[in-house]
Design a protein around this motif. Structure first.
Motif, mmCIF file in Angstrom:
data_model
loop_
_atom_site.group_PDB
_atom_site.id
_atom_site.type_symbol
_atom_site.label_atom_id
_atom_site.label_comp_id
_atom_site.label_asym_id
_atom_site.label_seq_id
_atom_site.Cartn_x
_atom_site.Cartn_y
_atom_site.Cartn_z
ATOM 1 N N THR A 21 0.862 -1.187 0.000
ATOM 2 C CA THR A 21 0.000 0.000 0.000
ATOM 3 C C THR A 21 0.895 1.234 0.000
ATOM 4 O O THR A 21 2.042 1.191 0.458
ATOM 5 C CB THR A 21 -0.927 0.043 1.241
ATOM 6 N N TYR A 22 0.351 2.303 -0.529
ATOM 7 C CA TYR A 22 1.067 3.576 -0.552
ATOM 8 C C TYR A 22 0.348 4.568 0.343
ATOM 9 O O TYR A 22 -0.870 4.672 0.317
ATOM 10 C CB TYR A 22 1.119 4.148 -1.971
ATOM 11 N N VAL A 23 1.116 5.295 1.156
ATOM 12 C CA VAL A 23 0.582 6.392 1.961
ATOM 13 C C VAL A 23 1.104 7.658 1.292
ATOM 14 O O VAL A 23 2.227 8.103 1.534
ATOM 15 C CB VAL A 23 1.042 6.295 3.431
ATOM 16 N N TYR A 24 0.285 8.197 0.408
ATOM 17 C CA TYR A 24 0.732 9.322 -0.418
ATOM 18 C C TYR A 24 1.046 10.562 0.415
ATOM 19 O O TYR A 24 1.982 11.298 0.121
ATOM 20 C CB TYR A 24 -0.314 9.638 -1.489
ATOM 21 N N ALA A 25 0.276 10.795 1.467
ATOM 22 C CA ALA A 25 0.497 11.988 2.290
ATOM 23 C C ALA A 25 1.872 11.964 2.947
ATOM 24 O O ALA A 25 2.475 13.015 3.171
ATOM 25 C CB ALA A 25 -0.588 12.094 3.356
ATOM 26 N N ASP A 26 2.387 10.773 3.266
ATOM 27 C CA ASP A 26 3.687 10.637 3.919
ATOM 28 C C ASP A 26 4.788 10.196 2.962
ATOM 29 O O ASP A 26 5.917 9.963 3.395
ATOM 30 C CB ASP A 26 3.602 9.614 5.053
ATOM 31 N N TRP A 59 10.875 8.555 -1.550
ATOM 32 C CA TRP A 59 9.882 7.907 -0.697
ATOM 33 C C TRP A 59 10.570 6.989 0.302
ATOM 34 O O TRP A 59 11.681 6.519 0.085
ATOM 35 C CB TRP A 59 8.930 7.068 -1.545
ATOM 36 N N ASP A 60 9.885 6.745 1.412
ATOM 37 C CA ASP A 60 10.356 5.773 2.402
ATOM 38 C C ASP A 60 9.682 4.444 2.132
ATOM 39 O O ASP A 60 8.554 4.393 1.622
ATOM 40 C CB ASP A 60 10.001 6.228 3.823
ATOM 41 N N LEU A 61 10.373 3.364 2.487
ATOM 42 C CA LEU A 61 9.809 2.023 2.337
ATOM 43 C C LEU A 61 9.780 1.355 3.701
ATOM 44 O O LEU A 61 10.807 1.263 4.373
ATOM 45 C CB LEU A 61 10.651 1.184 1.366
ATOM 46 N N VAL A 62 8.609 0.951 4.115
ATOM 47 C CA VAL A 62 8.451 0.205 5.363
ATOM 48 C C VAL A 62 8.101 -1.215 4.957
ATOM 49 O O VAL A 62 7.095 -1.451 4.286
ATOM 50 C CB VAL A 62 7.331 0.811 6.249
ATOM 51 N N ARG A 63 8.967 -2.169 5.368
ATOM 52 C CA ARG A 63 8.777 -3.564 4.969
ATOM 53 C C ARG A 63 8.626 -4.435 6.211
ATOM 54 O O ARG A 63 9.320 -4.242 7.204
ATOM 55 C CB ARG A 63 9.966 -4.035 4.136
ATOM 56 N N HIS A 64 7.727 -5.389 6.130
ATOM 57 C CA HIS A 64 7.506 -6.365 7.208
ATOM 58 C C HIS A 64 8.801 -7.122 7.467
ATOM 59 O O HIS A 64 9.433 -7.616 6.537
ATOM 60 C CB HIS A 64 6.386 -7.321 6.786
#
Length: 123
Positions: A21-26, A59-64
Motif C-alpha cells: 500500500t502507498y501512503v501518499y500523504a507521507d 519515498w520511504d519504504l516500510v517492509r515487514h
C-alpha cells in the motif's frame, strides 16, 4: 469460486503473500503481510516481489520484518469449491442439446424447439 490471490505484478503467476500500500500523504510505501481482503488501492505481491520491491525516489519504504507466510485455507475455500462443482454439474445438464421433435407438418410450417430457442412459423 474464490481462488488464491495471485501476485499483482504483470506476468507473475505466484500466490500472493504480502500486500503493498502507498501512503501518499507521507510519501511512504508499506509492504506487510497479506491483507484479509483484496483492496482496490493496494497490490498483492508474491514473496519474491515483496522482498525485491524498491520505493520511488524520495519515498520511504516500510517492509515487514520476518517471513511472509501463505494464508491458511479456510472453510470458505471448501464451501466455494463445493459450490463450483455443483454449478459445473448444473451447467452440464443445461447445455445438453434437446432432441428436435419430429415434424408433423411440412418443413418450415411447424413449431420446433431446440434448447431454449423456439422456431415460430410466420403468421
Amino acid at each position: 469460486m474464490r481462488s488464491p490471490r495471485r501476485c499483482s505484478r504483470n506476468g507473475c503467476r505466484n500466490q500472493a503473500v504480502a500486500t503493498l500500500t502507498y501512503v501518499y500523504a507521507d510519501s511512504t510505501a508499506v509492504v506487510g503481510p497479506l491483507s484479509g481482503v483484496a483492496e482496490p488501492h493496494s497490490y498483492d505481491l508474491c514473496e519474491q516481489h515483496a522482498r525485491s520491491l524498491t520505493a520511488p525516489r524520495g519515498w520511504d519504504l516500510v517492509r515487514h520484518e520476518g517471513d511472509f507466510e501463505l494464508p491458511p485455507p479456510t472453510s470458505d475455500d471448501l464451501v466455494a469449491l463445493a459450490e463450483a462443482v455443483r454449478e459445473a454439474g448444473r451447467g452440464e445438464q443445461q447445455t445438453l442439446p434437446l432432441p428436435l421433435p419430429e415434424p408433423s407438418e411440412p418443413a418450415g410450417r411447424g413449431v420446433g424447439r431446440r434448447g431454449h430457442l423456439r422456431v415460430i412459423p410466420p403468421s
